[in-house]
Design a protein around this motif. Structure first.
Motif, PDB file in Angstrom:
ATOM      1  N   MET A   1     -56.820  18.776 -21.001  1.00 58.86           N
ATOM      2  CA  MET A   1     -58.175  18.428 -20.624  1.00 58.86           C
ATOM      3  C   MET A   1     -58.901  19.716 -20.226  1.00 58.86           C
ATOM      4  N   SER A   2     -60.027  19.930 -20.811  1.00 58.72           N
ATOM      5  CA  SER A   2     -60.807  21.137 -20.564  1.00 58.72           C
ATOM      6  C   SER A   2     -61.448  21.098 -19.168  1.00 58.72           C
ATOM      7  N   PRO A   3     -61.446  22.217 -18.451  1.00 60.36           N
ATOM      8  CA  PRO A   3     -62.087  22.227 -17.137  1.00 60.36           C
ATOM      9  C   PRO A   3     -63.615  22.243 -17.219  1.00 60.36           C
ATOM     10  N   CYS A  40     -64.356  23.645  -5.461  1.00 61.41           N
ATOM     11  CA  CYS A  40     -64.927  22.317  -5.737  1.00 61.41           C
ATOM     12  C   CYS A  40     -64.761  21.949  -7.208  1.00 61.41           C
ATOM     13  N   LEU A  41     -64.894  22.929  -8.105  1.00 57.73           N
ATOM     14  CA  LEU A  41     -64.671  22.676  -9.533  1.00 57.73           C
ATOM     15  C   LEU A  41     -63.207  22.294  -9.775  1.00 57.73           C
ATOM     16  N   LEU A  42     -62.288  22.980  -9.119  1.00 57.93           N
ATOM     17  CA  LEU A  42     -60.869  22.637  -9.243  1.00 57.93           C
ATOM     18  C   LEU A  42     -60.610  21.233  -8.693  1.00 57.93           C
ATOM     19  N   ALA A  43     -61.200  20.901  -7.567  1.00 58.18           N
ATOM     20  CA  ALA A  43     -61.028  19.567  -6.991  1.00 58.18           C
ATOM     21  C   ALA A  43     -61.609  18.508  -7.920  1.00 58.18           C
ATOM     22  N   GLY A  44     -62.731  18.801  -8.556  1.00 59.17           N
ATOM     23  CA  GLY A  44     -63.312  17.869  -9.525  1.00 59.17           C
ATOM     24  C   GLY A  44     -62.393  17.650 -10.709  1.00 59.17           C
ATOM     25  N   TRP A  45     -61.745  18.716 -11.192  1.00 63.02           N
ATOM     26  CA  TRP A  45     -60.813  18.596 -12.310  1.00 63.02           C
ATOM     27  C   TRP A  45     -59.624  17.716 -11.914  1.00 63.02           C
ATOM     28  N   ILE A  46     -59.120  17.899 -10.689  1.00 62.12           N
ATOM     29  CA  ILE A  46     -57.982  17.099 -10.215  1.00 62.12           C
ATOM     30  C   ILE A  46     -58.369  15.630 -10.070  1.00 62.12           C
ATOM     31  N   VAL A  47     -59.547  15.374  -9.507  1.00 64.04           N
ATOM     32  CA  VAL A  47     -60.004  13.989  -9.328  1.00 64.04           C
ATOM     33  C   VAL A  47     -60.150  13.300 -10.680  1.00 64.04           C
ATOM     34  N   VAL A  48     -60.768  13.961 -11.645  1.00 62.31           N
ATOM     35  CA  VAL A  48     -60.949  13.357 -12.959  1.00 62.31           C
ATOM     36  C   VAL A  48     -59.599  13.130 -13.639  1.00 62.31           C
ATOM     37  N   VAL A  51     -58.002  10.041 -11.999  1.00 69.33           N
ATOM     38  CA  VAL A  51     -58.678   8.803 -12.395  1.00 69.33           C
ATOM     39  C   VAL A  51     -58.347   8.452 -13.840  1.00 69.33           C
ATOM     40  N   ARG A  52     -58.319   9.456 -14.720  1.00 68.49           N
ATOM     41  CA  ARG A  52     -57.955   9.189 -16.111  1.00 68.49           C
ATOM     42  C   ARG A  52     -56.520   8.699 -16.221  1.00 68.49           C
ATOM     43  N   PHE A  53     -55.605   9.281 -15.445  1.00 71.02           N
ATOM     44  CA  PHE A  53     -54.210   8.845 -15.471  1.00 71.02           C
ATOM     45  C   PHE A  53     -54.087   7.411 -14.964  1.00 71.02           C
ATOM     46  N   PRO A  57     -54.308   2.719 -20.083  1.00 73.76           N
ATOM     47  CA  PRO A  57     -53.401   1.576 -20.226  1.00 73.76           C
ATOM     48  C   PRO A  57     -51.997   2.040 -20.596  1.00 73.76           C
ATOM     49  N   ARG A  58     -51.022   1.336 -20.073  1.00 68.71           N
ATOM     50  CA  ARG A  58     -49.633   1.667 -20.358  1.00 68.71           C
ATOM     51  C   ARG A  58     -49.284   1.219 -21.777  1.00 68.71           C
ATOM     52  N   THR A  59     -48.527   2.030 -22.474  1.00 73.83           N
ATOM     53  CA  THR A  59     -48.072   1.648 -23.804  1.00 73.83           C
ATOM     54  C   THR A  59     -46.750   0.911 -23.670  1.00 73.83           C
TER      55      THR A  59
END
Length: 86
Positions: A1-3, A40-48, A51-53, A57-59
Motif C-alpha cells: 500500500m502506497s503511503p 501524523c502521516l505515518l499514523a494515518g498510514w497505520i490507521v488505514v 481499517v483495511r485489514f 472479507p475472509r477467504t
C-alpha cells in the motif's frame, strides 16, 4: 500500500490539524511542526492499514482437490454417540 494514497493523506491531514494549529499559534517551531506532521502521516498510514485489514472479507479455505472445505456430513454426526449427561 502506497503511503501517498488519498485516504492515507486525508487521515494524516486530519491527525495533523492540531499540530498545524500549534505551529501557527507559535507553540512549536517549524522544525518540530514538520517532524510531527511526518509522524501524523505515518499514523494515518497505520490507521488505514488496520481499517483495511479489519474490513477485508475472509477467504474460505479450499481443500487440495479444489472444492470448498465442508464440515462433517450430517449422517456422520448422527452416527456418533451423544455426550453423557452431566
Amino acid at each position: 500500500m502506497s503511503p501517498l494514497r488519498w485516504d492515507v493523506l486525508l487521515v494524516g491531514f486530519v491527525l495533523a490539524v492540531p499540530v498545524l494549529a500549534l505551529g501557527l499559534r507559535g507553540d512549536l517551531s517549524t522544525e518540530e511542526m514538520m517532524t510531527r506532521v511526518l509522524w501524523c502521516l505515518l499514523a494515518g498510514w497505520i490507521v488505514v492499514a488496520l481499517v483495511r485489514f479489519a474490513t477485508t472479507p475472509r477467504t474460505s479455505v479450499a481443500d487440495p482437490k479444489g472444492g470448498p472445505v465442508r464440515s462433517a456430513p450430517p449422517e456422520a454426526a448422527a452416527e456418533s454417540e451423544p455426550s453423557p449427561a452431566v
